[in-house]
Design an enzyme around this catalytic site. Structure first.
Site, PDB file in Angstrom:
ATOM      1  N   TYR A  11      39.366  -3.388   7.279  1.00  0.00           N
ATOM      2  CA  TYR A  11      39.011  -4.134   6.062  1.00  0.00           C
ATOM      3  C   TYR A  11      37.649  -3.802   5.442  1.00  0.00           C
ATOM      4  CZ  TYR A  11      43.206  -6.776   7.010  1.00  0.00           C
ATOM      5  OH  TYR A  11      44.519  -7.124   7.220  1.00  0.00           O
TER       6      TYR A  11
ATOM      7  N   PHE B 247      43.794 -19.126  10.709  1.00  0.00           N
ATOM      8  CA  PHE B 247      44.852 -18.916   9.706  1.00  0.00           C
ATOM      9  C   PHE B 247      45.318 -17.482   9.776  1.00  0.00           C
ATOM     10  CE2 PHE B 247      42.082 -16.603   6.813  1.00  0.00           C
ATOM     11  CZ  PHE B 247      40.826 -17.090   7.126  1.00  0.00           C
TER      12      PHE B 247
HETATM   13  C1  LIG Z   1      47.423  -2.758   8.990  1.00  0.00           C
HETATM   14  C2  LIG Z   1      48.441  -2.438   7.912  1.00  0.00           C
HETATM   15  C3  LIG Z   1      48.584  -3.633   6.984  1.00  0.00           C
HETATM   16  C4  LIG Z   1      47.925  -1.225   7.122  1.00  0.00           C
HETATM   17  O1  LIG Z   1      48.792  -0.946   6.038  1.00  0.00           O
HETATM   18  P1  LIG Z   1      48.919   0.538   5.432  1.00  0.00           P
HETATM   19  O2  LIG Z   1      49.767   0.437   4.221  1.00  0.00           O
HETATM   20  O3  LIG Z   1      49.317   1.478   6.502  1.00  0.00           O
HETATM   21  O4  LIG Z   1      47.425   0.833   5.017  1.00  0.00           O
HETATM   22  P2  LIG Z   1      46.958   1.980   3.993  1.00  0.00           P
HETATM   23  O5  LIG Z   1      47.921   3.123   4.056  1.00  0.00           O
HETATM   24  O6  LIG Z   1      46.707   1.388   2.656  1.00  0.00           O
HETATM   25  O7  LIG Z   1      45.607   2.410   4.695  1.00  0.00           O
HETATM   26  C5  LIG Z   1      44.349   2.236   4.120  1.00  0.00           C
HETATM   27  C6  LIG Z   1      43.329   2.834   5.056  1.00  0.00           C
HETATM   28  O8  LIG Z   1      43.183   1.982   6.204  1.00  0.00           O
HETATM   29  C7  LIG Z   1      43.401   2.741   7.393  1.00  0.00           C
HETATM   30  N1  LIG Z   1      44.145   1.880   8.297  1.00  0.00           N
HETATM   31  C8  LIG Z   1      45.268   1.221   8.016  1.00  0.00           C
HETATM   32  N2  LIG Z   1      45.679   0.542   9.092  1.00  0.00           N
HETATM   33  C9  LIG Z   1      44.794   0.787  10.075  1.00  0.00           C
HETATM   34  C10 LIG Z   1      44.695   0.356  11.415  1.00  0.00           C
HETATM   35  N3  LIG Z   1      45.605  -0.465  11.967  1.00  0.00           N
HETATM   36  N4  LIG Z   1      43.640   0.780  12.129  1.00  0.00           N
HETATM   37  C11 LIG Z   1      42.730   1.617  11.578  1.00  0.00           C
HETATM   38  N5  LIG Z   1      42.781   2.053  10.287  1.00  0.00           N
HETATM   39  C12 LIG Z   1      43.804   1.641   9.556  1.00  0.00           C
HETATM   40  C13 LIG Z   1      44.232   3.911   6.964  1.00  0.00           C
HETATM   41  O9  LIG Z   1      44.093   5.005   7.851  1.00  0.00           O
HETATM   42  C14 LIG Z   1      43.692   4.223   5.593  1.00  0.00           C
HETATM   43  O10 LIG Z   1      42.495   4.959   5.709  1.00  0.00           O
HETATM   44  P3  LIG Z   1      42.090   6.127   4.672  1.00  0.00           P
HETATM   45  O11 LIG Z   1      42.023   5.440   3.325  1.00  0.00           O
HETATM   46  O12 LIG Z   1      40.775   6.602   5.164  1.00  0.00           O
HETATM   47  O13 LIG Z   1      43.198   7.115   4.755  1.00  0.00           O
HETATM   48  C15 LIG Z   1      49.821  -2.077   8.498  1.00  0.00           C
HETATM   49  O14 LIG Z   1      49.675  -0.956   9.342  1.00  0.00           O
HETATM   50  C16 LIG Z   1      50.453  -3.208   9.291  1.00  0.00           C
HETATM   51  O15 LIG Z   1      51.193  -3.995   8.730  1.00  0.00           O
HETATM   52  N6  LIG Z   1      50.151  -3.307  10.606  1.00  0.00           N
HETATM   53  C17 LIG Z   1      50.725  -4.320  11.482  1.00  0.00           C
HETATM   54  C18 LIG Z   1      50.367  -5.745  11.057  1.00  0.00           C
HETATM   55  C19 LIG Z   1      48.880  -5.953  10.944  1.00  0.00           C
HETATM   56  O16 LIG Z   1      48.088  -5.524  11.775  1.00  0.00           O
HETATM   57  N7  LIG Z   1      48.496  -6.652   9.862  1.00  0.00           N
HETATM   58  C20 LIG Z   1      47.119  -6.973   9.592  1.00  0.00           C
HETATM   59  C21 LIG Z   1      46.911  -8.410   9.971  1.00  0.00           C
HETATM   60  S1  LIG Z   1      45.194  -8.841   9.749  1.00  0.00           S
END
Ligand SMILES: CC(C)(COP(=O)(O)OP(=O)(O)OC[C@H]1O[C@@H](n2cnc3c(N)ncnc32)[C@H](O)[C@@H]1OP(=O)(O)O)[C@@H](O)C(=O)NCCC(=O)NCCS
Length: 401
Positions: free
Chosen positions: A132, A401
């Site tokens: 984030y 939350f």
């Molecule tokens: C975490 C999550 C929402 C990321 O969604 P995503 O669509 O893959 O994210 P994006 O493709 O927009 O990635 C944006 C950036 O964040 C990074 N990123 C995304 N998820 C990451 C993770 N879990 N750990 C580290 N980096 C991460 C990406 O590598 C990317 O980096 P870059 O811009 O340097 O290439 C998704 O993987 C997910 O749903 N995970 C399981 C549920 C979860 O953890 N939700 C969050 C609850 S707080």
């Protein structure tokens, strides 16, 4: 209703829509739960989850007609250093369908959500520490996970007020009132929305094993604690505190006397602020073990000038901060911070800082000089900035939350 926004992602064209009806909300919830590796909500779970869907605050990403990502926020308020209360968005249920991850879907959701959040500040809990920061959220508040050894936890003296056990119906009615009255005593504490209480007060999933006691002092009810016991065969249960709020030190002390004098209990577990004085309540300081310190509040300053003006500051020479915000460029600029407050200025900056790290120092839990030591920020006069942003009370958010 706002029309959908389109974002170019590696997934193709990702459309972000604001959802508005129950079947969409349920699909949103199912997608989020699957992203967390949980099953879809049962009808029972859905009944208590639905009230947490607030119209206008629920976003989903679509490719064509397929929902591929989710986020939402809950509206309320948050305490800032100095005690002022500001409107707040609690961001939650962030998930991307597993067959669409790492293609920019979350990025599209976050950008859209940020540009439409109605409140000057947002916080979230992060599943991973590296997600984030890029969206402007900084780690602003940590929490201590404490284990109290009930046998060593002797509190000299007796209680000053009265502790009474309340039944579930009474707790359901009383707790929202009491939390509103005295649950916002620290920076980072947030008000609770009706949907939060709907879920929290649904005790069925815990087999009704949550017990609530309420404390009253000379001015009436002034504290409560809800807890549940692990099942244990050797009659030394572990009690987990699930909700705890108090209006004054006597109520806090009496509730701890109650918790540590319960029969058949070996350990009490609780989340506490970093500066919680619990260790000193017992005549044996080894009664309290810090088992972990973990990150809790990730804070996004959505409206930097308003949020800098909302909090109070310590005593030091003024500093000028140059803030950079890639996603909300209206925040980018210089701000003079002094013991009297903060204002936007045209002046030479002392310190250059990105908005996520300004979020990290906002509660005073992280210091400018620590960020400078690891070359995360540049400039000079970090000691003055530390003193200005220092808070006499550590942050905590007791509302999950
Ligand atoms: C975490 C999550 C929402 C990321 O969604 P995503 O669509 O893959 O994210 P994006 O493709 O927009 O990635 C944006 C950036 O964040 C990074 N990123 C995304 N998820 C990451 C993770 N879990 N750990 C580290 N980096 C991460 C990406 O590598 C990317 O980096 P870059 O811009 O340097 O290439 C998704 O993987 C997910 O749903 N995970 C399981 C549920 C979860 O953890 N939700 C969050 C609850 S707080």
């Amino acid at each position: 209703m706002r029309s959908p926004s389109r974002w170019a992602t590696i997934a193709g064209v990702t459309e972000i829509r604001v959802l508005s009806d129950e079947s969409q909300y349920r699909a949103h919830n199912t997608l989020f739960r699957r992203a967390m590796h949980w099953g879809p909500p049962t009808d029972e779970q859905w009944k208590v989850t639905l009230p947490s869907y607030e119209p206008g605050r629920v976003h989903a990403a679509f490719e064509g007609d397929e929902m591929i990502g989710t986020t939402q926020s809950y509206g309320g308020s948050m305490v800032v250093p100095g005690g002022a209360v500001v409107p707040h968005s609690a961001v939650s249920r962030v998930g991307v369908r597993a067959d669409y991850t790492r293609r920019g879907v979350l990025s599209a959701l976050m950008r859209e959500q940020l540009s439409t959040l109605p409140d000057p500040v947002a916080t979230l809990r992060a599943s991973e520490g590296r997600i984030y920061g890029r969206f402007g959220y900084g780690l602003a508040g940590r929490v201590r996970f404490l284990r109290v050894d009930a046998r060593r936890a002797v509190i000299p003296g007796g209680p000053t007020g009265r502790v009474r056990m309340v039944d579930l119906d009474t707790a359901d009615k009383l707790l929202p009132e009491l939390h509103t009255a005295f649950g916002l005593g620290r920076p980072g504490q947030i008000s609770r929305w009706p949907g939060w209480w709907a879920k929290a007060l649904d005790r069925k999933s815990d087999g009704d094993n949550i017990v609530t006691v309420v404390h009253s002092g000379p001015d009436g009810d002034d504290g409560y604690v809800s807890y549940k016991a692990s099942s244990d065969t050797d009659f030394k249960h572990t009690l987990q505190v699930v909700d705890f709020a108090w209006a004054n030190a006597d109520a806090w002390r009496d509730l701890w006397i109650y918790l540590t004098r319960l029969d058949l209990v070996g350990t009490v577990e609780v989340d506490a602020a970093l500066d919680d004085p619990l260790t000193w309540l017992f005549d044996d300081p080894r009664a309290v073990h810090t088992k972990d310190v973990f990150d809790q509040v990730w804070l996004r300053l959505v409206d930097v000038p308003r949020m800098l003006a909302a909090r109070t500051y310590g005593v030091a020479e003024p500093v000028v901060l140059e803030v950079h915000d890639r996603l909300l460029p209206a925040n980018t600029g210089c701000y003079r911070v002094s013991a009297d407050g903060a204002e936007r200025v045209e002046a030479r900056p002392d310190i250059t800082i990105p908005v996520d790290l300004l979020g990290a120092v906002y509660f005073g839990d992280t210091r400018f000089s620590d960020l400078a030591a690891v070359r995360r920020i540049e400039g000079a006069r970090f000691g003055d900035a530390d003193a200005l942003f220092a808070s006499p009370v550590a942050p905590l958010c007791s509302t999950f939350f």
